[in-house]
Write a protein that holds these residues in place. Structure first.
Motif, PDB file in Angstrom:
ATOM      1  N   GLY A 192       7.257  -6.667  -7.262  1.00  0.00           N
ATOM      2  CA  GLY A 192       6.871  -7.448  -6.090  1.00  0.00           C
ATOM      3  C   GLY A 192       7.975  -7.907  -5.169  1.00  0.00           C
TER       4      GLY A 192
ATOM      5  N   ASP B 125      -2.273 -10.631  -7.711  1.00  0.00           N
ATOM      6  CA  ASP B 125      -1.286  -9.670  -7.224  1.00  0.00           C
ATOM      7  C   ASP B 125      -0.576  -9.141  -8.464  1.00  0.00           C
ATOM      8  OD1 ASP B 125       0.122  -8.191  -5.356  1.00  0.00           O
ATOM      9  OD2 ASP B 125       1.682  -9.719  -5.111  1.00  0.00           O
ATOM     10  N   GLU B 126      -0.062  -7.911  -8.424  1.00  0.00           N
ATOM     11  CA  GLU B 126       0.461  -7.262  -9.631  1.00  0.00           C
ATOM     12  C   GLU B 126      -0.628  -7.330 -10.703  1.00  0.00           C
ATOM     13  OE1 GLU B 126       3.220  -5.735  -9.296  1.00  0.00           O
ATOM     14  OE2 GLU B 126       3.921  -6.694  -7.470  1.00  0.00           O
TER      15      GLU B 126
ATOM     16  N   LYS C  12       1.064  -4.708   0.816  1.00  0.00           N
ATOM     17  CA  LYS C  12      -0.132  -5.236   0.151  1.00  0.00           C
ATOM     18  C   LYS C  12      -0.294  -6.742   0.387  1.00  0.00           C
ATOM     19  CE  LYS C  12       0.933  -3.253  -3.921  1.00  0.00           C
ATOM     20  NZ  LYS C  12       1.998  -2.282  -3.543  1.00  0.00           N
ATOM     21  N   THR C  13       0.822  -7.452   0.493  1.00  0.00           N
ATOM     22  CA  THR C  13       0.714  -8.906   0.672  1.00  0.00           C
ATOM     23  C   THR C  13      -0.073  -9.243   1.942  1.00  0.00           C
ATOM     24  OG1 THR C  13       2.952  -8.955  -0.218  1.00  0.00           O
ATOM     25  CG2 THR C  13       2.040 -11.043   0.544  1.00  0.00           C
TER      26      THR C  13
HETATM   27 MG    MG Z   1       3.485  -6.830  -3.565  1.00  0.00          MG
END
Ligand code: MG
Ligand code: ADP
Length: 413
Positions: free
Chosen positions: A307, A155-156, A51-52
């Motif tokens: 993460g 993110d998260e 995802k990053t």
């Molecule tokens: Mg991530």
């Protein structure tokens, strides 16, 4: 489709090649075009699926081709993350992928001096990856101009919109331009948070990969029924069975993290501990040691549940079951990253059975049970090097002696 065929800057293709990334992952394949178009995106995809880079690649491309002069102290893309370690990790991904571009990247987080951070912010940065606390402080002190933010990324995201963070996030959003792009990324989201997320974005594109199973398909996870007081023997056994493996152990509290580590040290197993009660320097040092594999056993709290991307963690152990059901998915997702496979086991005591049920309800399926025969269970305890068999009686005698002494002392007083 390969990255070569993408309409993104050559400078980014070069760094993708350096990283050995040839093809986009599913989430990258689906998210990158929408982000490049300028859409708002709500993206849900399992742990370890890249995802990053799914947001870093298009953001780096857009900022690289923009050429627009930097406003003093102004940020163009703001990425918000829950922990300091994650701020560092995601800055690193941006820096790696952006190393041939002219995009300026900075991680901003607490626990370190703010002077150097303030100085860097004054020169202006393009991408700021921040934890809410420190960012909030620096903004309040007037060191941070958020009025030029083009893209906000959480993110998260479900965690960032949850109770602990939502007030900070709302406050920060008030200082952002209304006309901006907003991106949410996570492996988990529930209906309530989804509604909240929708209230912050405009006509978002919703991308969800394998919605029926939030647990990464690369992770083989099971539960073993182990009583509270016996857990340390089972951890010891696991470590001895897999001496070459990196094992990440989650416990409920900071105090328990220290205790479990001490119990391991007592039987000659080297363990390191990481939790929010440690100095930032120590937190970093410990993560580095574990990353390098100098020490193979890391005992930690949920501060590391989300993460964190450490290669070659073969085993995750839920020494205690997580209190937040979704953290089950995140914790076991610290293994089986990218193309790798991983194992996870949860130690569930009698009193934790309701928590297991809650997790199973959340997952919509039972967790596979690792059966341990009575003999096996007893042997695990007996073979611990903590208490060699014949020393049991000795220990009991010692204990009784100590109790007698304590009573005697009391009487004297
Ligand atoms: Mg991530
Ligand atoms: P997530 O945020 O989805 O949990 P990460 O972004 O941390 O996952 O990435 C997980 C791992 O996958 C990282 O080690 C990363 O280097 C690797 N990875 C990401 N994209 C690719 C790709 N296209 N090809 C190969 N590996 C990739």
């Amino acid at each position: 489709m390969k990255f070569e065929q993408y309409r993104i800057a050559e400078e980014i293709k070069r760094s993708l090649e350096d990283q050995g990334f040839k093809k986009p992952t599913d989430i990258q394949y689906k998210a990158i075009p929408s982000i490049l178009k300028g859409d708002d995106v709500l993206a849900i995809a399992q742990t370890g699926t890249g995802k990053t880079a799914a947001f870093a690649i298009p953001i780096l491309h857009m900022l690289h081709v923009q050429h627009r002069a930097r406003n003093k102290g102004a940020v163009k893309c703001l990425v918000m993350v829950p922990t300091r370690e994650l701020a560092i990790q995601i800055s690193e991904v941006f820096k790696q992928l952006g190393k041939y571009t002219r995009v300026d990247i900075m991680g901003l987080y607490g626990g370190v001096e703010q002077e150097a951070q303030i100085k860097k912010l004054q020169d202006g940065v393009d991408v700021l990856i921040a934890t809410p606390g420190r960012m909030f402080d620096l903004r309040a002190q007037g060191h941070l101009d958020l009025s030029h933010v083009q893209t906000l990324i959480l993110d998260e995201a479900d965690h960032m919109l949850d109770l602990g963070f939502i007030r900070d996030i709302r406050d920060i959003i008030r200082h952002l331009p209304r006309n901006r792009q907003t991106l949410f990324f996570s492996a988990t989201i529930d209906e309530e948070i989804k509604d909240l997320a929708y209230s912050i974005v405009r006509n978002p594109i919703r991308i969800q990969i394998s919605p029926d199973n939030p647990v990464s398909k690369n992770v083989n996870h099971s539960v073993a029924f182990v009583e509270m007081d016996d857990k340390r023997f089972f951890l010891e056994r696991l470590v001895r069975e897999y001496p070459e493996n990196k094992i990440l152990v989650f416990v409920r509290t900071k105090v328990r993290a220290e205790r479990v580590a001490a119990a391991m040290e007592r039987v000659g197993v080297k363990a390191i501990v990481m939790h929010g009660g440690k100095e930032q320097q120590d937190r970093l040092a410990v993560m580095q040691e574990f990353r390098k594999g100098d020490v193979k056993l890391l005992i930690t709290t949920d501060v590391n549940a989300r993460g964190i991307d450490i290669p070659n963690v073969e085993y995750v152990v839920n020494y205690d079951l997580p209190e937040e059901t979704e953290n089950y998915v995140h914790r076991v997702g610290r293994t089986g990253r990218g193309m790798q496979k991983g194992q996870a086991v949860s130690f569930c005591s009698t009193e934790e059975k309701p928590m297991l049920e809650a997790i199973e309800a959340y997952l919509g399926k039972k967790v596979q049970v690792m059966t341990i025969s009575k003999d096996d269970y007893q042997q695990t305890i007996r073979f611990s090097e903590e208490v060699p068999n014949d020393n049991w009686q000795l220990l009991i005698n010692e204990h009784e002696e100590a109790m007698k002494n304590a009573k005697r002392k009391k009487k004297k007083k």
